[in-house]
Write a protein that holds these residues in place. Sequence first.
Motif, PDB file in Angstrom:
ATOM      1  N   VAL A  31       0.854  -1.202   0.000  1.00 25.57           N
ATOM      2  CA  VAL A  31       0.000   0.000   0.000  1.00 25.57           C
ATOM      3  C   VAL A  31       0.886   1.246   0.000  1.00 25.57           C
ATOM      4  CG1 VAL A  31      -1.717   1.317   1.317  1.00 25.57           C
ATOM      5  CG2 VAL A  31      -1.890  -1.175   1.195  1.00 25.57           C
ATOM      6  N   TYR A  32       1.959   1.190   0.786  1.00 25.29           N
ATOM      7  CA  TYR A  32       2.890   2.316   0.882  1.00 25.29           C
ATOM      8  C   TYR A  32       3.445   2.651  -0.501  1.00 25.29           C
ATOM      9  CZ  TYR A  32       6.650   5.175   2.904  1.00 25.29           C
ATOM     10  OH  TYR A  32       7.486   6.210   3.243  1.00 25.29           O
ATOM     11  N   PHE A  33       3.869   1.577  -1.232  1.00 27.73           N
ATOM     12  CA  PHE A  33       4.435   1.766  -2.570  1.00 27.73           C
ATOM     13  C   PHE A  33       3.411   2.396  -3.521  1.00 27.73           C
ATOM     14  CE2 PHE A  33       5.350  -0.026  -6.869  1.00 27.73           C
ATOM     15  CZ  PHE A  33       6.482   0.738  -7.124  1.00 27.73           C
ATOM     16  N   VAL A  34       2.184   1.895  -3.451  1.00 29.09           N
ATOM     17  CA  VAL A  34       1.130   2.440  -4.334  1.00 29.09           C
ATOM     18  C   VAL A  34       0.882   3.910  -3.992  1.00 29.09           C
ATOM     19  CG1 VAL A  34      -1.318   2.273  -4.951  1.00 29.09           C
ATOM     20  CG2 VAL A  34       0.048   0.202  -4.758  1.00 29.09           C
ATOM     21  N   MET A  35       0.865   4.215  -2.695  1.00 24.55           N
ATOM     22  CA  MET A  35       0.654   5.619  -2.278  1.00 24.55           C
ATOM     23  C   MET A  35       1.789   6.504  -2.793  1.00 24.55           C
ATOM     24  SD  MET A  35      -2.066   6.078  -0.289  1.00 24.55           S
ATOM     25  CE  MET A  35      -1.748   7.301   0.970  1.00 24.55           C
ATOM     26  N   CYS A  36       3.033   5.991  -2.705  1.00 20.95           N
ATOM     27  CA  CYS A  36       4.172   6.778  -3.219  1.00 20.95           C
ATOM     28  C   CYS A  36       4.030   6.980  -4.721  1.00 20.95           C
ATOM     29  CB  CYS A  36       5.506   6.063  -2.942  1.00 20.95           C
ATOM     30  SG  CYS A  36       5.951   6.046  -1.220  1.00 20.95           S
ATOM     31  N   SER A  37       3.592   5.908  -5.419  1.00 19.72           N
ATOM     32  CA  SER A  37       3.444   6.008  -6.872  1.00 19.72           C
ATOM     33  C   SER A  37       2.405   7.065  -7.230  1.00 19.72           C
ATOM     34  CB  SER A  37       3.006   4.666  -7.469  1.00 19.72           C
ATOM     35  OG  SER A  37       3.963   3.696  -7.172  1.00 19.72           O
ATOM     36  N   LEU A  38       1.349   7.140  -6.429  1.00 17.02           N
ATOM     37  CA  LEU A  38       0.271   8.071  -6.755  1.00 17.02           C
ATOM     38  C   LEU A  38       0.575   9.501  -6.299  1.00 17.02           C
ATOM     39  CD1 LEU A  38      -2.823   5.864  -5.833  1.00 17.02           C
ATOM     40  CD2 LEU A  38      -1.981   6.409  -8.125  1.00 17.02           C
ATOM     41  N   PHE A  39       1.157   9.630  -5.091  1.00 20.91           N
ATOM     42  CA  PHE A  39       1.269  10.976  -4.504  1.00 20.91           C
ATOM     43  C   PHE A  39       2.709  11.436  -4.271  1.00 20.91           C
ATOM     44  CE2 PHE A  39      -2.659   8.967  -2.851  1.00 20.91           C
ATOM     45  CZ  PHE A  39      -3.570   9.738  -3.566  1.00 20.91           C
ATOM     46  N   ILE A  47       6.722  10.353  -2.567  1.00 19.55           N
ATOM     47  CA  ILE A  47       7.119   9.938  -1.211  1.00 19.55           C
ATOM     48  C   ILE A  47       7.127  11.115  -0.233  1.00 19.55           C
ATOM     49  CG2 ILE A  47       9.646  10.190  -1.414  1.00 19.55           C
ATOM     50  CD1 ILE A  47       9.635   7.304  -0.019  1.00 19.55           C
ATOM     51  N   ARG A  48       7.387  12.318  -0.741  1.00 23.05           N
ATOM     52  CA  ARG A  48       7.442  13.470   0.190  1.00 23.05           C
ATOM     53  C   ARG A  48       6.093  13.637   0.897  1.00 23.05           C
ATOM     54  NH1 ARG A  48      11.648  12.437   0.744  1.00 23.05           N
ATOM     55  NH2 ARG A  48      13.241  12.734  -0.807  1.00 23.05           N
ATOM     56  N   PHE A  49       5.010  13.442   0.144  1.00 22.86           N
ATOM     57  CA  PHE A  49       3.675  13.542   0.753  1.00 22.86           C
ATOM     58  C   PHE A  49       3.473  12.377   1.746  1.00 22.86           C
ATOM     59  CE2 PHE A  49      -0.710  11.981   0.741  1.00 22.86           C
ATOM     60  CZ  PHE A  49      -1.369  13.085   1.287  1.00 22.86           C
ATOM     61  N   VAL A  50       3.798  11.168   1.302  1.00 18.09           N
ATOM     62  CA  VAL A  50       3.550   9.983   2.146  1.00 18.09           C
ATOM     63  C   VAL A  50       4.368  10.068   3.440  1.00 18.09           C
ATOM     64  CG1 VAL A  50       3.674   7.454   2.226  1.00 18.09           C
ATOM     65  CG2 VAL A  50       3.006   8.595   0.099  1.00 18.09           C
ATOM     66  N   GLN A  51       5.578  10.640   3.317  1.00 17.50           N
ATOM     67  CA  GLN A  51       6.418  10.731   4.525  1.00 17.50           C
ATOM     68  C   GLN A  51       5.842  11.660   5.577  1.00 17.50           C
ATOM     69  OE1 GLN A  51      10.167  11.583   2.636  1.00 17.50           O
ATOM     70  NE2 GLN A  51      10.966   9.525   3.054  1.00 17.50           N
ATOM     71  N   ARG A  52       4.912  12.516   5.173  1.00 17.25           N
ATOM     72  CA  ARG A  52       4.304  13.419   6.167  1.00 17.25           C
ATOM     73  C   ARG A  52       3.163  12.752   6.937  1.00 17.25           C
ATOM     74  NH1 ARG A  52       3.421  17.580   2.192  1.00 17.25           N
ATOM     75  NH2 ARG A  52       5.497  18.064   1.494  1.00 17.25           N
ATOM     76  N   LEU A  53       2.741  11.571   6.462  1.00 16.42           N
ATOM     77  CA  LEU A  53       1.623  10.898   7.137  1.00 16.42           C
ATOM     78  C   LEU A  53       2.108  10.194   8.410  1.00 16.42           C
ATOM     79  CD1 LEU A  53       0.000   9.220   3.982  1.00 16.42           C
ATOM     80  CD2 LEU A  53      -0.670  11.373   5.075  1.00 16.42           C
ATOM     81  N   TRP A  64       2.544   7.371   9.842  1.00 12.89           N
ATOM     82  CA  TRP A  64       2.489   5.978   9.397  1.00 12.89           C
ATOM     83  C   TRP A  64       3.752   5.283   9.882  1.00 12.89           C
ATOM     84  CZ3 TRP A  64       0.978   4.894   3.584  1.00 12.89           C
ATOM     85  CH2 TRP A  64       0.678   3.525   3.436  1.00 12.89           C
ATOM     86  N   ASN A  65       3.583   4.181  10.574  1.00  9.49           N
ATOM     87  CA  ASN A  65       4.736   3.483  11.132  1.00  9.49           C
ATOM     88  C   ASN A  65       5.722   3.054  10.050  1.00  9.49           C
ATOM     89  OD1 ASN A  65       6.186   2.426  13.319  1.00  9.49           O
ATOM     90  ND2 ASN A  65       5.515   0.361  12.743  1.00  9.49           N
ATOM     91  N   GLU A  66       5.177   2.748   8.873  1.00  7.65           N
ATOM     92  CA  GLU A  66       6.024   2.330   7.747  1.00  7.65           C
ATOM     93  C   GLU A  66       7.121   3.373   7.465  1.00  7.65           C
ATOM     94  OE1 GLU A  66       5.387  -0.655   6.731  1.00  7.65           O
ATOM     95  OE2 GLU A  66       6.752  -0.737   5.046  1.00  7.65           O
ATOM     96  N   ASN A  67       6.795   4.658   7.666  1.00  9.21           N
ATOM     97  CA  ASN A  67       7.803   5.711   7.458  1.00  9.21           C
ATOM     98  C   ASN A  67       8.991   5.509   8.389  1.00  9.21           C
ATOM     99  OD1 ASN A  67       6.773   7.391   5.391  1.00  9.21           O
ATOM    100  ND2 ASN A  67       5.217   8.172   6.807  1.00  9.21           N
ATOM    101  N   LYS A  68       8.684   5.200   9.655  1.00  7.96           N
ATOM    102  CA  LYS A  68       9.765   5.012  10.631  1.00  7.96           C
ATOM    103  C   LYS A  68      10.598   3.793  10.268  1.00  7.96           C
ATOM    104  CE  LYS A  68       7.482   6.788  14.677  1.00  7.96           C
ATOM    105  NZ  LYS A  68       6.524   6.255  15.591  1.00  7.96           N
ATOM    106  N   VAL A  69       9.891   2.718   9.880  1.00  5.85           N
ATOM    107  CA  VAL A  69      10.591   1.467   9.562  1.00  5.85           C
ATOM    108  C   VAL A  69      11.545   1.694   8.386  1.00  5.85           C
ATOM    109  CG1 VAL A  69      10.282  -0.907   8.725  1.00  5.85           C
ATOM    110  CG2 VAL A  69       8.695   0.031  10.412  1.00  5.85           C
ATOM    111  N   LEU A  70      11.028   2.337   7.321  1.00  7.99           N
ATOM    112  CA  LEU A  70      11.869   2.533   6.135  1.00  7.99           C
ATOM    113  C   LEU A  70      13.041   3.461   6.431  1.00  7.99           C
ATOM    114  CD1 LEU A  70       9.279   2.662   3.235  1.00  7.99           C
ATOM    115  CD2 LEU A  70      10.968   0.905   3.691  1.00  7.99           C
ATOM    116  N   LYS A  71      12.806   4.482   7.249  1.00  8.38           N
ATOM    117  CA  LYS A  71      13.880   5.401   7.599  1.00  8.38           C
ATOM    118  C   LYS A  71      14.996   4.657   8.339  1.00  8.38           C
ATOM    119  CE  LYS A  71      14.442   9.901   9.663  1.00  8.38           C
ATOM    120  NZ  LYS A  71      13.950  10.818  10.630  1.00  8.38           N
TER     121      LYS A  71
END
Length: 464
Positions: free
Chosen positions: A179-187, A189-195, A197-204
């Motif tokens: 879902v994260y990847f699809v969100m990045c594709s659509l919007f 990553i800069r937008f997604v990183q502001r959400l 979302w735990n996934e942001n912490k994990v990827l960082k």
Amino acid sequence: MLSLGGEPGKLVLDLMDQYPDDDLLLVDSVRDQLVITKPGLLADLFVNRPYDFMKPPGAASFLKETLGLGLVTAEGEQHKFLRKNSLPAFGFRHIKDLYPMMWRKSYCFTESLLSKRNAPKNAQDSDETIDIGIASSKVTLDIIGIAGLGREFDAIHNSDDPLAQAYEELTTPSFGRSVYFVMCSLFGIRFVQRLPWNENKVLKRLKSSIMSTCLTMLLEKREAIKKNEADHIDILSLLIKSNNFSNSELTDQLMTFMAAGHETTSSSLSWACYLLTKHPDILSTVREEVQRELAVDASGIPSVDIASALERLPYLNGVINETFRLYPTVPLTQRVAVRDTQIGQYRIPKGANFIVSIWAMSRSSLVWGSDSTKFRPDRWITNDKPNYTGGASSNYQFLTFLHGPRSCIGQGFARAEMRCLLAAMVLSYDWELAMPESDVVPGGTVTIKPAKGLLLRLRPVHNL
Ligand code: HEM
């Protein structure tokens, strides 16, 4: 169009069946989203006008987070520069020289599987159940470690290796990551990183761990080259010695090669092992072929030149090619036109988006005939020798490594590695599936592997 589970190219396969006469389908008129369904059109996209297209910024922004700004994510002139300077490290001669190391590591890998559990003294009577994907990603990390930066990780024996753990966490399929990847594709990553979302912490966390390990290894390598401690012929050394890259560019390149270069091949090995569980007769044929042609002694040393011997084995190569066809590790690629251009007879406006389903092209009966989904290694054999077309009439039917200047630079490397790993596996073991067949499903974000792992029950073969 991006898959969130299930068969990765199912939608495109359905479209191809529904519109068998069309070669370009407009699936989303708002975003000019086009699907190419005929191999003939791909020459323009990949080979004749590759720099009229780039990877879509949204998807690329996700990749940059995990791979850095290396060969996979660079575009235009920067890509041409990186590609030109990286190619020598992937040349035919260099890969040949890597075979003995790949073989040694593959052999150690199969031995490590045997000793993993408290195998009884007479190990030939023991059964081992392993997840081949997890186990093999350690050996492919070891191989890229030596070939890529001349460093011995020994992840096969050191299951706590932090880099191995980081990559495993990064590539383990999960719904959230997709879902994260699809969100990045659509919007983006800069937008997604502001959400929140735990996934942001994990990827960082994962990015910073991989990046700092790569930077440390780079600085150590520079020092070693300065002191001329050894003969440095690994990929990183060749790049350093070319004097064309800054430290930050080299770190990104290293991150790219480490990531692109190990999970991909280990997933392919999993799929090959899976296909062979369903075709034990072919497993026996490959084993007989390898036993006969390599004549390996009790300590795993072959009596012949390993590179030429493995490259000419028809069944071994047939199984590998058929695995690459049926389970392309990168199942889909996307491009966006950066200028007004042309594909076949179609005029393409700047901004048009393309989806190429590598998976669908590999499995479509319109492209490969009525037995397109059957595992048939013999389609890659002509007069008892390997052929490299699979009987296809066009190069573009087989897209697992793509074609042209954005094709996989590591194709020769991956093929050599697969030959060594699969040959060592068939020499050492017989195996069967140790999980329900219905649980063997592909999953992943950018690359695919068995989403629930691939559990195999191994039985040592009595031939070494
Ligand atoms: C079975 C194994 C592999 C498969 C199926 C595979 C597949 C691919 C595909 C399809 C692409 C193009 C992606 C796109 O444009 O969307 C690609 C690019 C790339 N691969 Fe591989 N790959 C494999 C192994 C490797 C290995 C072993 C290495 C390095 C040692 C590697 C390094 C790269 C790099 C650096 C690129 C970017 C090339 C460029 O854009 O110039 N790959 N790979």
